[in-house]
Each structure stands twice: as structure tokens, then as C-alpha cells.
Scaffold this motif. Structure first.
Motif, PDB file in Angstrom:
ATOM      1  N   ALA A 258      44.773 -23.106 -22.896  1.00  0.00           N
ATOM      2  CA  ALA A 258      43.615 -23.723 -23.552  1.00  0.00           C
ATOM      3  C   ALA A 258      42.569 -22.677 -23.919  1.00  0.00           C
ATOM      4  O   ALA A 258      41.958 -22.729 -24.998  1.00  0.00           O
ATOM      5  CB  ALA A 258      43.005 -24.790 -22.640  1.00  0.00           C
TER       6      ALA A 258
ATOM      7  N   LEU B 297      43.833 -20.726 -26.942  1.00  0.00           N
ATOM      8  CA  LEU B 297      43.724 -21.523 -28.165  1.00  0.00           C
ATOM      9  C   LEU B 297      42.281 -21.653 -28.612  1.00  0.00           C
ATOM     10  O   LEU B 297      41.979 -21.558 -29.809  1.00  0.00           O
ATOM     11  CB  LEU B 297      44.332 -22.914 -27.929  1.00  0.00           C
ATOM     12  CG  LEU B 297      45.852 -22.970 -27.724  1.00  0.00           C
ATOM     13  CD1 LEU B 297      46.290 -24.398 -27.410  1.00  0.00           C
ATOM     14  CD2 LEU B 297      46.583 -22.466 -28.950  1.00  0.00           C
TER      15      LEU B 297
ATOM     16  N   PHE C 183      42.471 -19.794 -31.758  1.00  0.00           N
ATOM     17  CA  PHE C 183      43.083 -20.824 -32.599  1.00  0.00           C
ATOM     18  C   PHE C 183      42.384 -20.946 -33.939  1.00  0.00           C
ATOM     19  O   PHE C 183      43.003 -20.944 -34.998  1.00  0.00           O
ATOM     20  CB  PHE C 183      43.054 -22.153 -31.840  1.00  0.00           C
ATOM     21  CG  PHE C 183      43.573 -23.328 -32.623  1.00  0.00           C
ATOM     22  CD1 PHE C 183      44.810 -23.278 -33.215  1.00  0.00           C
ATOM     23  CD2 PHE C 183      42.832 -24.482 -32.745  1.00  0.00           C
ATOM     24  CE1 PHE C 183      45.305 -24.348 -33.923  1.00  0.00           C
ATOM     25  CE2 PHE C 183      43.312 -25.568 -33.446  1.00  0.00           C
ATOM     26  CZ  PHE C 183      44.553 -25.501 -34.034  1.00  0.00           C
TER      27      PHE C 183
ATOM     28  N   THR D 238      51.562 -31.170 -32.250  1.00  0.00           N
ATOM     29  CA  THR D 238      50.888 -29.910 -32.526  1.00  0.00           C
ATOM     30  C   THR D 238      50.854 -29.621 -34.015  1.00  0.00           C
ATOM     31  O   THR D 238      49.823 -29.227 -34.570  1.00  0.00           O
ATOM     32  CB  THR D 238      51.597 -28.760 -31.798  1.00  0.00           C
ATOM     33  OG1 THR D 238      51.739 -29.102 -30.425  1.00  0.00           O
ATOM     34  CG2 THR D 238      50.802 -27.470 -31.920  1.00  0.00           C
TER      35      THR D 238
ATOM     36  N   ILE E  39      50.554 -19.957 -34.138  1.00  0.00           N
ATOM     37  CA  ILE E  39      50.877 -21.388 -34.040  1.00  0.00           C
ATOM     38  C   ILE E  39      52.128 -21.734 -34.836  1.00  0.00           C
ATOM     39  O   ILE E  39      53.112 -22.247 -34.299  1.00  0.00           O
ATOM     40  CB  ILE E  39      49.696 -22.252 -34.542  1.00  0.00           C
ATOM     41  CG1 ILE E  39      48.398 -21.846 -33.859  1.00  0.00           C
ATOM     42  CG2 ILE E  39      49.993 -23.723 -34.329  1.00  0.00           C
ATOM     43  CD1 ILE E  39      48.341 -22.146 -32.398  1.00  0.00           C
TER      44      ILE E  39
ATOM     45  N   GLN F 281      51.363 -27.808 -21.734  1.00  0.00           N
ATOM     46  CA  GLN F 281      51.276 -27.489 -23.158  1.00  0.00           C
ATOM     47  C   GLN F 281      50.316 -28.437 -23.889  1.00  0.00           C
ATOM     48  O   GLN F 281      49.295 -28.015 -24.430  1.00  0.00           O
ATOM     49  CB  GLN F 281      52.672 -27.580 -23.787  1.00  0.00           C
ATOM     50  CG  GLN F 281      53.576 -26.403 -23.519  1.00  0.00           C
ATOM     51  CD  GLN F 281      53.325 -25.251 -24.478  1.00  0.00           C
ATOM     52  OE1 GLN F 281      52.658 -25.394 -25.490  1.00  0.00           O
ATOM     53  NE2 GLN F 281      53.876 -24.083 -24.148  1.00  0.00           N
ATOM     54  N   ASP F 282      50.622 -29.714 -23.879  1.00  0.00           N
ATOM     55  CA  ASP F 282      49.874 -30.667 -24.701  1.00  0.00           C
ATOM     56  C   ASP F 282      48.519 -31.012 -24.110  1.00  0.00           C
ATOM     57  O   ASP F 282      47.565 -31.277 -24.845  1.00  0.00           O
ATOM     58  CB  ASP F 282      50.712 -31.942 -24.904  1.00  0.00           C
ATOM     59  CG  ASP F 282      51.917 -31.686 -25.787  1.00  0.00           C
ATOM     60  OD1 ASP F 282      52.698 -30.786 -25.447  1.00  0.00           O
ATOM     61  OD2 ASP F 282      52.074 -32.363 -26.811  1.00  0.00           O
TER      62      ASP F 282
ATOM     63  N   GLN G  36      46.560 -28.965 -22.532  1.00  0.00           N
ATOM     64  CA  GLN G  36      45.646 -27.869 -22.823  1.00  0.00           C
ATOM     65  C   GLN G  36      45.255 -27.821 -24.295  1.00  0.00           C
ATOM     66  O   GLN G  36      44.231 -27.253 -24.652  1.00  0.00           O
ATOM     67  CB  GLN G  36      46.267 -26.544 -22.378  1.00  0.00           C
ATOM     68  CG  GLN G  36      46.427 -26.459 -20.856  1.00  0.00           C
ATOM     69  CD  GLN G  36      46.814 -25.080 -20.391  1.00  0.00           C
ATOM     70  OE1 GLN G  36      46.061 -24.126 -20.534  1.00  0.00           O
ATOM     71  NE2 GLN G  36      48.008 -24.961 -19.827  1.00  0.00           N
ATOM     72  N   ARG G  37      46.071 -28.404 -25.152  1.00  0.00           N
ATOM     73  CA  ARG G  37      45.693 -28.493 -26.569  1.00  0.00           C
ATOM     74  C   ARG G  37      44.453 -29.367 -26.741  1.00  0.00           C
ATOM     75  O   ARG G  37      43.536 -29.046 -27.491  1.00  0.00           O
ATOM     76  CB  ARG G  37      46.860 -29.073 -27.362  1.00  0.00           C
ATOM     77  CG  ARG G  37      47.383 -28.165 -28.434  1.00  0.00           C
ATOM     78  CD  ARG G  37      48.813 -28.481 -28.756  1.00  0.00           C
ATOM     79  NE  ARG G  37      49.706 -27.764 -27.866  1.00  0.00           N
ATOM     80  CZ  ARG G  37      50.988 -28.029 -27.719  1.00  0.00           C
ATOM     81  NH1 ARG G  37      51.520 -29.025 -28.384  1.00  0.00           N
ATOM     82  NH2 ARG G  37      51.738 -27.324 -26.912  1.00  0.00           N
ATOM     83  N   THR G  38      44.431 -30.475 -26.021  1.00  0.00           N
ATOM     84  CA  THR G  38      43.263 -31.354 -26.074  1.00  0.00           C
ATOM     85  C   THR G  38      42.046 -30.657 -25.489  1.00  0.00           C
ATOM     86  O   THR G  38      40.933 -30.777 -26.021  1.00  0.00           O
ATOM     87  CB  THR G  38      43.554 -32.652 -25.298  1.00  0.00           C
ATOM     88  OG1 THR G  38      44.748 -33.255 -25.814  1.00  0.00           O
ATOM     89  CG2 THR G  38      42.406 -33.631 -25.433  1.00  0.00           C
TER      90      THR G  38
ATOM     91  N   PRO H  16      51.628 -22.099 -28.057  1.00  0.00           N
ATOM     92  CA  PRO H  16      51.960 -23.524 -28.060  1.00  0.00           C
ATOM     93  C   PRO H  16      53.367 -23.767 -28.593  1.00  0.00           C
ATOM     94  O   PRO H  16      53.768 -23.193 -29.609  1.00  0.00           O
ATOM     95  CB  PRO H  16      50.900 -24.121 -29.003  1.00  0.00           C
ATOM     96  CG  PRO H  16      50.554 -23.008 -29.931  1.00  0.00           C
ATOM     97  CD  PRO H  16      50.678 -21.740 -29.126  1.00  0.00           C
TER      98      PRO H  16
ATOM     99  N   SER I 209      56.173 -27.044 -29.347  1.00  0.00           N
ATOM    100  CA  SER I 209      56.278 -28.495 -29.490  1.00  0.00           C
ATOM    101  C   SER I 209      57.331 -29.026 -28.524  1.00  0.00           C
ATOM    102  O   SER I 209      58.512 -28.660 -28.612  1.00  0.00           O
ATOM    103  CB  SER I 209      56.650 -28.855 -30.933  1.00  0.00           C
ATOM    104  OG  SER I 209      56.997 -30.222 -31.025  1.00  0.00           O
TER     105      SER I 209
END
Length: 336
Positions: A62, A65, A69, A106, A139, A195-196, A198-200, A279, A281
């Protein structure tokens, strides 16, 4: 106005995480349920618990990103870009779930933010052009390469696994593979949370920075908990529409090949989140691993019509969400 927009970003980020868990829980449980390694109820509960654990376990990805990012403009324009991108990603996630199509959350988020950032320049606002090279390198390329790698690794893993099981009876071998698959299913859910989730977190931190409330030196604890709970809740209430596509429509899967697919995909998620900090998918990784393991049979059982539909969905995800993100940003731009 900034506090209101910040609250909207947090709300839509929570919705994105919930839809992500709702949409992607099928990736975790489809093969284990199909091969009867786990019952549906146990599989979903395990996926939800380990998604939450993964989100709370680490924030390294996170931070990367949020720092690399995207160079988000400060103030209301930056918050508007995030809102439009999140809405586009949420809409695409719901649409592909309804169509029973596994798709990358993603890719949807990146496409939505790129489209809304491009639309910002059309109305004379700040642009994110300097972020496009980073988006491509950090990415897009990993997301494009990971399905190929997952397919090849899962295909190759079937050979040594079959050799190791050569003296076992089919019944004993299937029992052992189901146990291993249960472990790898939990590991995959843990990697999915890392993964997902930490994207949020990264999106919320970007919003806090744009609103002037925080820096990117650390992830606030409430952001970590909020993202993990939203992802786990979505997994707990996850729909089964995509499970049939992954478990039955693509290939004929047995316990050995189901174990091989989950082993490869869970390992790749961990590698991307912990070591490489890129990241990946979970949808594309698991789907490609299932096809790779299923293709390694005496008579290939890959069904090419649903596979073609999935590949088309993957290819159009980023362009469609970019268009949606741009339209949504233009719609809300008078409020910024």
C-alpha cells in the motif's frame, strides 16, 4: 467542500473493497468446492477470515502504491479523479459479476483513474501525465505478464506432482491433494487480502494526501482496519455466479490439478505482495492457473468459447473503465 469529497472517496473505496471481495471470493473457493476439498460454507468463511488477516498483516504494498502509483493533484481535482475512478471500477465489477465473468478489479481501478485523470485535462484541470510511465511499468506490465506466467507454471507443476503420486492409489492421492488444496486455498485468500486490501488502503491514503490530512509515510490503523473489514465482508456475502465459470465451464478439474492451480496462484500473490511489491490480479492469476493445470491432461479439456469470452473481458476492462471514469469525472466536474 474537501471534507465532503474526502468522505465520498472513503465511502466509495469501502464499496470498491466490498465489491472486490464479493466478486473475487469465487477465485478462492471455486476449485476447492468443485473438487470437494471444502464445503461451500467452510470455504467462504475461510476466505473471509484470511482476506481480513492478509489485509491486516502488511502495508508495504500500500505504501509503495500510494507513493509511486500516481501523482495525484492536491485539493478537489484530485479527490474528483479518485471518486470517478472508484465509481467506474465499482460499476464494472458489478456488471462482470452479473455476467459471470472473472475480471481484474485492479485493471478496472487503474483504467478508471487514468480515464478520469485524462478528463481532468479536458476541463482545464491538472493532469496526471507524469504518472503514465509509472502506471505502465509498475502496474500494467505485471498485470499483463502474470496470467502467462501463472498458466505456464501451473501447466509445468502437474508433471512433478503426477510423478510424486505415481505409487499412490487414486483414492489416497485425491485425499492428499484435497488436504493440500485446502491449505493453498487459505493461503490464496491470505495473499488476496494482502494484494487487494492494500489497494484500497493506497486509494484512501492518496485521498488523505490530496485533502491535506496525511502524508505517505505510513498507513493509519483505521484505514487498514476499514479496508480489511470491507474486503472480508464482501467475501463473506460473496456471490457464487462466477464460481461455476471457474470451477466447471473452463476445464475439467480434478483434485491434483486443483491443488496445482491454487499452489501456483497463491505463491504468485505472496511473491508480488511481499517480495516484489507489485500488484497482481488474483482473478487473472487464478483463472490462468486453472486453465494451465487443466490443459495438462491426456486429452485437453479446455473449453475455448468461455475462455475466449474471459479473454475479451480482460482486454476491454481497462479501456471501458477509462471511458466510464472520464465520463463520470466530466459529470461531477462542476462540483469541484
Amino acid at each position: 467542500m474537501e471534507p465532503v469529497l474526502l468522505a465520498a472517496v472513503v465511502l466509495f473505496a469501502g464499496a470498491y473493497a466490498f465489491i472486490n471481495g464479493f466478486h473475487d471470493v469465487s477465485n478462492s473457493v471455486a476449485t476447492s468446492v468443485r473438487t470437494r476439498a471444502l464445503t461451500p460454507t467452510v470455504a467462504v468463511v475461510l476466505a473471509s477470515v484470511f482476506n481480513l488477516t492478509g489485509a491486516l498483516l502488511s502495508t508495504a504494498l500500500a505504501l509503495v502504491l500510494a507513493d509511486r502509483f500516481i501523482q495525484l493533484p492536491a485539493g478537489t481535482p484530485g479527490l474528483g479523479i479518485l471518486i470517478a475512478g472508484l465509481l467506474a471500477a465499482c460499476g464494472w465489477g458489478l456488471w462482470t459479476w452479473w455476467r459471470r465473468m472473472p475480471s481484474s478489479s485492479t485493471h478496472a481501478l487503474v483504467g478508471g483513474i487514468v480515464g478520469s485523470g485524462a478528463a481532468s485535462t479536458l476541463v482545464g484541470g491538472p493532469n496526471i501525465a507524469e504518472s503514465y510511465q509509472v502506471l505502465l511499468q509498475q502496474i500494467v506490465l505485471p498485470l499483463l505478464l502474470s496470467p502467462v506466467i501463472a498458466f505456464v507454471l501451473a501447466y509445468l507443476l502437474v508433471f512433478p506432482t503426477t510423478w510424486l503420486m505415481r505409487y499412490s492409489s487414486p483414492r489416497r492421492g485425491d485425499a492428499g491433494n484435497r488436504i493440500a488444496q485446502s491449505v493453498f486455498t487459505s493461503a490464496f485468500s491470505l495473499g488476496h487480502g494482502m494484494q487487494d486490501g492494500q489497494r484500497t488502503m493506497a486509494v484512501i491514503v492518496l485521498a488523505l494526501v490530496a485533502a491535506g490530512f496525511s502524508g505517505t509515510t505510513g498507513i493509519p490503523l483505521w484505514v487498514q482496519i476499514f479496508s480489511g473489514v470491507a474486503l472480508a465482508a464482501g467475501s463473506l456475502f460473496g456471490g457464487w455466479r462466477i464460481s461455476r465459470t471457474l470451477g466447471s465451464r473452463l476445464v475439467r478439474i480434478d483434485p491434483l490439478r486443483g491443488m496445482s492451480a491454487t499452489a501456483v496462484s497463491s505463491s504468485m500473490l505472496f511473491l508480488g505482495a511481499v517480495w516484489l511489491q507489485i500488484p497482481l490480479s488474483s482473478t487473472q492469476t487464478m483463472t490462468s492457473a486453472i486453465v494451465g493445470a487443466g490443459a495438462n491432461q491426456r486429452f485437453s479439456t479446455v473449453r475455448f468459447i468461455p475462455l475466449r469470452e474471459i479473454l475479451v473481458t480482460w482486454l476491454v476492462t481497462a479501456p471501458v473503465t477509462a471511458l466510464l471514469g472520464g465520463i463520470l469525472f466530466l459529470a461531477i466536474s462542476p462540483l469541484l
